[in-house]
Design a protein around this motif. Structure first.
Motif, PDB file in Angstrom:
ATOM      1  N   VAL B  96      76.440   9.343 -28.152  1.00 25.21           N
ATOM      2  CA  VAL B  96      76.457   7.883 -28.167  1.00 25.21           C
ATOM      3  C   VAL B  96      77.401   7.392 -29.256  1.00 25.21           C
ATOM      4  CG1 VAL B  96      75.095   5.853 -28.763  1.00 25.21           C
ATOM      5  CG2 VAL B  96      74.206   7.504 -27.146  1.00 25.21           C
ATOM      6  N   VAL B 212      67.126   6.650 -30.366  1.00 25.20           N
ATOM      7  CA  VAL B 212      67.255   7.864 -29.566  1.00 25.20           C
ATOM      8  C   VAL B 212      65.925   8.605 -29.474  1.00 25.20           C
ATOM      9  CG1 VAL B 212      69.695   8.243 -29.907  1.00 25.20           C
ATOM     10  CG2 VAL B 212      68.100   9.126 -31.586  1.00 25.20           C
ATOM     11  N   ARG B 215      64.654  10.903 -26.339  1.00 20.83           N
ATOM     12  CA  ARG B 215      65.725  11.141 -25.362  1.00 20.83           C
ATOM     13  C   ARG B 215      65.733  12.610 -24.977  1.00 20.83           C
ATOM     14  NH1 ARG B 215      64.934   6.292 -26.030  1.00 20.83           N
ATOM     15  NH2 ARG B 215      66.617   4.782 -25.768  1.00 20.83           N
ATOM     16  N   HIS B 219      69.136  12.535 -20.287  1.00 18.98           N
ATOM     17  CA  HIS B 219      70.032  11.606 -20.974  1.00 18.98           C
ATOM     18  C   HIS B 219      71.294  12.308 -21.424  1.00 18.98           C
ATOM     19  CE1 HIS B 219      66.123   9.406 -21.659  1.00 18.98           C
ATOM     20  NE2 HIS B 219      66.889   8.455 -21.169  1.00 18.98           N
ATOM     21  N   ILE B 223      75.127  11.140 -20.256  1.00 17.09           N
ATOM     22  CA  ILE B 223      76.196  10.673 -21.124  1.00 17.09           C
ATOM     23  C   ILE B 223      77.304  11.709 -21.230  1.00 17.09           C
ATOM     24  CG2 ILE B 223      75.116  11.426 -23.291  1.00 17.09           C
ATOM     25  CD1 ILE B 223      76.140   8.788 -24.465  1.00 17.09           C
ATOM     26  N   ALA B 276      76.798   4.309 -23.347  1.00 14.33           N
ATOM     27  CA  ALA B 276      76.103   4.482 -24.622  1.00 14.33           C
ATOM     28  C   ALA B 276      74.878   3.585 -24.689  1.00 14.33           C
ATOM     29  CB  ALA B 276      77.058   4.176 -25.775  1.00 14.33           C
ATOM     30  N   SER B 280      70.817   4.551 -25.090  1.00 10.99           N
ATOM     31  CA  SER B 280      70.134   4.428 -26.371  1.00 10.99           C
ATOM     32  C   SER B 280      69.903   3.007 -26.822  1.00 10.99           C
ATOM     33  CB  SER B 280      70.955   5.127 -27.449  1.00 10.99           C
ATOM     34  OG  SER B 280      72.133   4.381 -27.645  1.00 10.99           O
TER      35      SER B 280
END
Lengths: 283, 357, 346
Positions: B96, B212, B215, B219, B223, B276, B280
């Protein structure tokens, strides 16, 4: 050769800055666009360089319509240096000049040995080699302008358009830049520049185009354009024309109040109204 | 075109970049970028290990390394903690941070404004609006959250571009319209916060500050996929970013099709920011600060700037996550808050440093 | 020697504009009074204008309507007027001082400072009365202003527009993070505070108004007194200094006025955005660039905006009411976008 046909330019769609203008710029000439503020000389330059889309008319480069050309293709033939360009903080001279290679590069070939060599040449020509790693914003005005010219050089175009390349520079640097441009012209490039200073135009240009309110008042070699009548017409300024003692090109000397008074004094002394005295014969 | 030579050719100094050549492919890279990059990787590895070892359940760094490399460990629970809980969230934090940093770098490049960051142009507020709406208003499962956030960001970006388009996409207008649309989104968010049920509002507030927590590998996969695609494209477009920095006129004069390139780059930036944020929540400052720090270290040339900024942004956020877990342990502060608390003073320091310019 | 013919009409237009400014002010005040009456009329209980006027002159405590007007509606509306006027003038001063058309109390961190102080107070003290909010808001706003001004004045050239804005952004983000941190950790605080943080006029009573009004009044007077200096400095600091102005002192005093105005407004109604941004722009269209006119007109327009916005906010989702801060955001932002799209040249 650049052909401007019936060109009208506007910024807001309504007010015409340039009105149905025709102009031909000869190959390998140095042309100076002059005129009072607001006459449209910068606008005209932008129109020729395709930065501005014409309202009517078109611009042709060697017979091809400028606005139909591919962007990179045009950039390989015509380079423009706008007024007071901005530079990202921390960008070095070398990096700036390297930018000039953009139109010759592609996704794949992002930086070739050829590119490097051309950039070095450009730096040498403008005697900036020792400054190559210095950030551009730490240079003096004159050096900075030379860096921009170096970039345009790296672009390797036959035509160079410059918008007031000498404004804001110290006199020494002004002459410096103009001499450099003269050299470039000797090498075969076509130069079109907007100049603020009439005398510089007379000294360095083959062809002067005098503009007023979006139209060409007159154009031609300095000898024929630089007359008191023309200058009065274009600039509203009373002048006396003499020969530049160094180069022999015409030079205009503004009368101002002192000059005008002196004239009326001499005229009253002589008992008749005199025109501005031309010191030289017309060539 | 004859090349012009004056005097004798002086000794040419070494340019401050290296040319990377692979077969016919050539690419120039600022020399400063390489050492910085290497150092950053090393530091990153260090922070990663430290971060994994810290927690309610302390694991020594050595144990962490052994677990990562699949060697025998003292406690079989280590594997569970490391792989199921900590690794994914820390990786998410890293990615992120990287995505936001690159998004900010692109934005600063195309707007020629060092203050641009994904938050400022309103993309994150679009995502926030969608997310908060899901949490507080619509009674839908929160698994919809990432998609909603992504969709919100995209819609916002399109709106911004459309409203700012007036014969061109002047950077100043883009920023201003972004600010305006953000304000509308924020007003609507305020609305929901005021009238929503308090539990949901608290949840929404946490999401809004960027976290976060919890996560997982899904996830990470999401990403990572986007970054793997978008980051290389951005690096390849470094030249365009460099040239845009000279101003629209010069860029056009050099043959760049400014509007198209700017549009493409904007899409890249928005996509990175949207991904991103969808994973998050809204995290500010990384997109603003990481490019700045990186620029001072490696210079403004985007070939080196983009990957290094990504690395630094990821580092920053990993570090922020560690702090967030440590400072009020066993509770944790969302990483977005820490990012702001670190980022703001850094920016003040930046102001101080440049005070005489 | 002329580039363009200078037409005679701008001169004429200027003169006639100036003729309208003074009476225009009176008209503005008149409209303001009328709007106050209308706003008071609006509400759950329908009240006619006659009754409103009556309640002002022949107050009868036993009359329910009179009671509602005097204790509930009137203070709220008057508070709205004060808040709107103060924020608008604060925004106008800031825009003149920073030469940045986007400047406003929110952007320069004052709102964030006040909000943080209030959240901190609620976090520590539990649920204090509104008047405590006010004191803390005022303190927070002042501290924030000092920090932003100090941060923005470092170095050569002092407090330039860009640096002030940057400092404001930094502080807002920083304090915002802390504020959110507090709100996350304590759900009760969050519940308490969320209504306040979006800006609202609900439940504002005479007491609170009495406590906060002095700041705003002093700030307003200060601003009006400095109007001419602000006009000069809005031309550029070099020009102002060249004309003999003590720019450092002017900036300081103007900033102080801004803090009083914005701090007082936030203490009264919570952080309300956009009024400080939008009102001066609207005013500049009609009034020109002289701050001697911009400031008073901004006060009137700002007051009208908030009163109007509050009226809409009260009816739009009857019987509930929308916080006026949200309303201002929803109204102000589209206008801002319009400004950005049509008025900013590329």
């Amino acid at each position: 050769m650049i052909d401007v046909n019936n060109l009208s330019l506007t910024y807001d769609g309504n007010t015409l800055i340039i009105d149905q203008l025709d102009l031909t710029i000869e190959k390998q000439s140095v042309t100076a666009l002059v005129g009072p503020n607001g006459c449209g000389k910068s606008t005209l330059l932008r129109g020729i360089s395709r930065l501005l889309k014409p309202k009517t008319g078109s611009v042709y480069l060697d017979g091809r319509k400028v606005h139909s050309m591919n962007a990179k293709e045009l950039a390989r033939e015509m380079g423009i240096l706008p007024q007071s360009p901005s530079v990202p903080e921390g960008l070095t001279v070398h990096e700036l000049v390297a930018q000039g290679r953009y139109p010759h590069q592609s996704w794949f070939q992002q930086w070739s040995g050829e590119d490097e060599r051309i950039v070095q040449d450009a730096l040498n020509t403008t005697t900036l080699t020792e400054f190559a790693d210095r950030p551009v914003d730490t240079l003096s005005g004159g050096q900075r302008q030379r860096a921009w010219v170096a970039m345009a050089l790296a672009q390797q175009t036959d035509v160079l358009l410059l918008d007031e390349p000498t404004t804001y520079l110290d006199m020494a640097y002004q002459v410096d830049v103009l001499d450099l441009l003269e050299d470039l012209n000797q090498d075969g490039r076509t130069i079109v520049m907007v100049l603020h200073d009439l005398n510089q135009a007379a000294r360095y240009a083959d062809h002067i185009v005098a503009l007023r309110e979006g139209q060409i008042v007159t154009q031609g070699p300095p000898r024929s354009v630089m007359t008191s009548e023309t200058i009065q017409q274009v600039f509203g300024l009373q002048t006396q024309i003499i020969d530049d003692p160094v180069t022999g090109t015409p030079m205009c000397v503004p009368l101002g109040r002192r000059g005008r008074n002196a004239k009326t004094d001499t005229s009253s002394q002589n008992g008749h109204v005199s025109e501005e005295v031309a010191v030289t014969d017309t060539a | 075109m004859s090349s012009v030579t004056k005097q004798k050719r002086e000794d040419t100094p070494q340019p401050i970049w290296r040319t990377v050549r692979l077969g016919g492919f050539s690419f120039k890279l600022d020399r400063r970028a390489i050492p910085v990059f290497v150092v950053a990787i090393l530091v990153g590895a260090g922070v990663l290990v430290t971060s994994i070892s810290y927690g309610e359940f302390d694991i020594t760094p050595v144990e962490v390394m052994r677990t990562i490399f699949g060697l025998e460990t003292d406690d079989t629970r280590h594997e569970l903690v490391v792989w199921t809980f900590r690794m994914p969230r820390i990786l998410v934090a890293f990615m992120v941070g990287a995505a936001l940093a690159v998004s900010g770098t692109i934005l600063q490049g195309i707007t020629r404004n060092p203050l641009a960051d994904p938050g400022i142009i309103g993309v994150t507020s679009g995502a926030s609006l969608a997310a908060v709406a899901i949490i507080v208003w619509f009674d839908v499962s929160i698994s919809w959250l990432p998609f909603a956030a992504f969709g919100g960001a995209m819609v916002m970006a399109i709106l911004i571009f459309a409203l700012a388009w007036k014969g061109g996409s002047a950077p100043v207008r883009l920023i201003l319209v972004g600010v305006g649309l953000s304000a509308v989104a924020n007003a609507l968010i305020s609305l929901m916060i005021v009238f929503g049920e308090i539990n949901q509002v608290q949840q929404a507030t946490i999401w809004l500050s960027g976290s976060v927590y919890g996560r997982d590998w899904d996830h990470v996969r999401t990403i990572a996929t986007w970054i793997v695609v978008l980051l290389p494209i951005t690096i390849l477009m470094a030249r365009q970013l460099n040239t845009l920095g000279l101003g629209d006129d010069l860029a056009k004069g050099l043959g760049l099709r400014v509007e198209i390139q700017r549009g493409v780059l904007l899409v890249l930036s928005v996509a990175l920011a949207a991904v991103a944020v969808s994973v998050s929540g809204t995290i500010g400052f990384v997109g603003l600060v990481a490019p700045h720090i990186t620029r001072r270290l490696v210079g403004p040339a985007h070939e080196g700037l983009v990957p290094t900024a990504a690395l630094l942004g990821g580092l920053l956020l990993m570090f922020a996550d560690l702090i967030g877990r440590w400072v009020i342990s066993p509770s944790e502060l969302p990483v977005g808050i820490i990012a702001a608390i670190i980022g703001a003073p850094y920016f003040a320091y930046l102001l101080y440093q440049t005070r005489n310019q | 020697m002329t580039d363009t013919a200078i037409s005679a009409s701008p001169q004429k237009r200027k003169r006639s504009k100036r003729l309208f400014l003074m009476p225009g002010l009176f008209v503005g005040v008149g409209i303001l009074l009328v709007s106050v009456v209308f706003s008071v009329m609006l509400g759950a209980a329908q009240i006619t204008p006659a009754v409103v006027v009556e309640s002002l002159y022949a107050y009868d405590r036993s009359e329910f309507d009179h009671l509602v007007i005097r204790t509930v509606r009137l203070p709220r509306v008057i508070a709205g007027a004060f808040v709107g006027a103060s924020l608008a003038v604060a925004g106008a001063i800031m825009q003149g001082l920073t030469r940045n058309p986007l400047a406003s109390p929110g952007i320069l961190g004052i709102n964030a400072g006040a909000a943080f102080a209030v959240v901190l107070a609620v976090f520590i003290l539990g649920s204090p009365p509104l008047s405590t909010y006010a004191v803390f808001a005022m303190i927070g706003a002042t501290v924030a202003a000092v920090i932003v001004y100090g941060l923005g004045s470092m170095g050569r050239g002092g407090a330039t527009p860009l640096r002030l804005t940057l400092a404001g952004v930094i502080l807002t983000a920083f304090l915002g993070a802390f504020t959110t941190a507090l709100l996350i950790t304590d759900q009760d605080t969050l519940d308490q505070i969320r209504f306040w943080t979006v800006g609202s006029l609900a439940g504002r009573e005479w007491d609170l108004l009495r406590q906060t009004a002095p700041y705003m009044v002093v700030g307003m007077i200060g601003g009006l007194v400095m109007a001419r200096q602000i006009t000069t400095i809005s031309l550029g600091e070099d020009i102002a200094a060249g004309l003999g102005q003590n720019t450092g002192r002017v900036k300081l005093l103007a900033a102080a006025a801004t803090v009083l105005l914005a701090g007082g407004a936030v203490a009264l109604a919570g952080p309300i955005g956009f009024v400080g941004l939008v009102a001066p722009h609207l005013v500049r269209f009609f009034v020109g660039t002289d701050y001697r006119w911009i400031l008073p007109y901004s006060a009137i327009v700002g007051a009208l905006l908030v009163i109007g916005g509050d009226m809409v906010a009260r009816v739009i989702i009857r019987p509930q009411e929308l916080p006026v801060g949200v309303m201002m955001g929803l109204l102000g932002a589209p206008f801002f976008i319009y400004l950005a799209r049509w008025k900013v040249k590329s």
